[in-house]
Design a protein around this motif. Sequence first.
Motif, PDB file in Angstrom:
ATOM      1  N   ALA A  26      34.500  22.969  12.745  1.00 47.03           N
ATOM      2  CA  ALA A  26      34.305  22.135  11.552  1.00 47.03           C
ATOM      3  C   ALA A  26      33.279  22.756  10.603  1.00 47.03           C
ATOM      4  O   ALA A  26      33.370  22.591   9.383  1.00 47.03           O
ATOM      5  CB  ALA A  26      33.890  20.723  11.954  1.00 47.03           C
ATOM      6  N   PRO A  30      35.992  23.818   7.515  1.00 43.42           N
ATOM      7  CA  PRO A  30      36.217  22.365   7.439  1.00 43.42           C
ATOM      8  C   PRO A  30      37.500  21.968   6.721  1.00 43.42           C
ATOM      9  O   PRO A  30      38.107  20.944   7.056  1.00 43.42           O
ATOM     10  CB  PRO A  30      34.981  21.867   6.684  1.00 43.42           C
ATOM     11  N   ARG A  54      37.837  18.909   9.071  1.00 47.21           N
ATOM     12  CA  ARG A  54      36.804  17.946   8.711  1.00 47.21           C
ATOM     13  C   ARG A  54      37.299  16.513   8.934  1.00 47.21           C
ATOM     14  O   ARG A  54      36.586  15.685   9.498  1.00 47.21           O
ATOM     15  CB  ARG A  54      36.401  18.119   7.254  1.00 47.21           C
ATOM     16  N   ASP A  58      35.828  13.794  11.536  1.00 47.54           N
ATOM     17  CA  ASP A  58      35.331  12.478  11.098  1.00 47.54           C
ATOM     18  C   ASP A  58      35.970  11.356  11.918  1.00 47.54           C
ATOM     19  O   ASP A  58      35.290  10.388  12.301  1.00 47.54           O
ATOM     20  CB  ASP A  58      35.625  12.268   9.616  1.00 47.54           C
TER      21      ASP A  58
END
Length: 611
Positions: A26, A30, A54, A58
């Motif tokens: 990441a 990302p 990314r 998350d």
Amino acid sequence: MIESSTPPLAVLDAYRNITDLLVARAQTAPEHVAFEVERADAGSTAPWRPVTTRAFSDEVRALAKGFIARGVQAGDPIAIMAPTRYEWAVADLASWFAGAVVVPIYETSSPSQVNAIVADAGVRLAIGGTASHTALLQSALTEAGGDPLGVWTMDAAASAPLADLVALGADVSDADLEARRASATQDDPATIVYTSGTTGEPKGVVLTHRNFLGQVLNIAAAYREIVNDAGNTVIFLPLAHVLARGLQLICLASGMRIAHLADPSTVVATLDTLRPTFLVVVPRVLEKIQAAAAAKAADKGLAGVWTKARETAIAWGRRAERIDAAAHPANDLSLRLRHRFFDALFYRRLRAVMGGRVGYMLSGGAALDPELSLFFRGIGVPVIEGYGLTETTAPLTGNLPGRIASGSVGSPLPGLTVRISDEGEVLARGLGVFGGYRNPAHDKGAFVDGFFRTGDLGRLDDQGRLILDGRLKDVIVTSNGKTIVPTRWESAVEADPLISHAVMVGEGKPYLSALLVLDPEQTQEWARTNGADIPPLAEPDLRAVTDPTLRMRLQASVDAANALVARSEQVRRFSVILADLEDRGIVTPTMKLRRSVVLDRASVTVEDLYL
């Protein structure tokens, strides 16, 4: 040669646990697309949506916070029971971010199996893919007692969806999540995988973060030509199996794009859209691709031409292997011209069926017919055969690009050692090899001199490549004292597209016989084409099939297999049976036959072979 080792290619010192793989990726890339996720809207013009590293990270972090808020403590077991899908990957990584231990459960497991796993592992929280999975998990948690933390589902429209769990974690700070993520060390358990158990009771295999890190980083280094950020793959094997999860981690760490498919029967239809550069398959998939091509050629009156095309592909594959071995093959102009002709007529179309971009396929889970391997190499899609077990965190050995040898499962992968015992058993030691079962009683007899006993028979060639000869427990001793390893004969017969499994029998008997388990789909197609009446199973059980035309058709495969082995290893009589291959009492989730169950259920049929 009785021992072969390969030094590690990767250093693990920079990693504390598995989660560092995602954190590093990441930070590095990302916005790189890590996953392609099938949209729920079937009518969408773009059926697959991209998910960046990314975005995935998350989602993982948000769900991990939900686990923590719900009360999951470091080291708590979290069960996941679902088909192969993107949410499986999210739940897997989120569990590790929360410091938990993942307990995968095959989506086809019976209620008794689910109850046993949940109780033995001490599961506190569970995630199901569907309402039925959720109900099974809820029942198992209730029966196990203790202090369960609930069951959630991947189905967004059902009660207790994962979104509710994510909402619970809104107040968990990033600092608290980071402390929990870093709580596990390399030597802490990462997962408990219960073996599917072709023989005996399932055992809980405890795999550590070190086991996974060692395999992921070393295999990624060894296969960088195949697994890299320019490629993509489709995972349709069960994510409850360690091979699929290991592959997923390797791809994630290397930037290789992943798409998941829950139903393997839909794979071919999606390849033209997804266009993978790499696929992991079982030999049966390759057999069906070849059989479908042969059937299509026959429908067009080109059966004889296809036979020549198949022979040419195999010859071309052998030529490629000689080049790999630095042996210079003869400049056979005739072979070159035939290969060019058949490439335009057949091979190019076969590559297109697989999406047109597949550079390599990895085959595992069962023995691969050497000629099948040569055929696919000859059409331009080399097959890398490998070998491993749950206890070795997936691959133990594997062929490498430029060093593929059909008939072998390759050399030990980096950081691993293979030894052959005096009895011919394959022994394993190294980074991916587990330290023991959850139940210490299961460790008895599982190790010798620091090596894990695989239960497989094999030998090493002069290049240190492993050649498998069968299972130690499957060896047959006839009444005249002859010891028979049935694998070669069975594998040869199973190359017939009508035969899903072959089981040689003859323990304590004067001669060898066999049960031939039909492939239901291929058999029905053959019956329609040949005017035979072979009714499908009316209920999940075994049934003998006596159709004389079918027996004549299968006799040719039996005769061909007999020609490959010594006279004392040849089968004299055989019976043909239909079986419910969705019955997990007969076939494991990884499609291995439970021989003892089949022989027990077909005991009358077996006895008839000796009347």
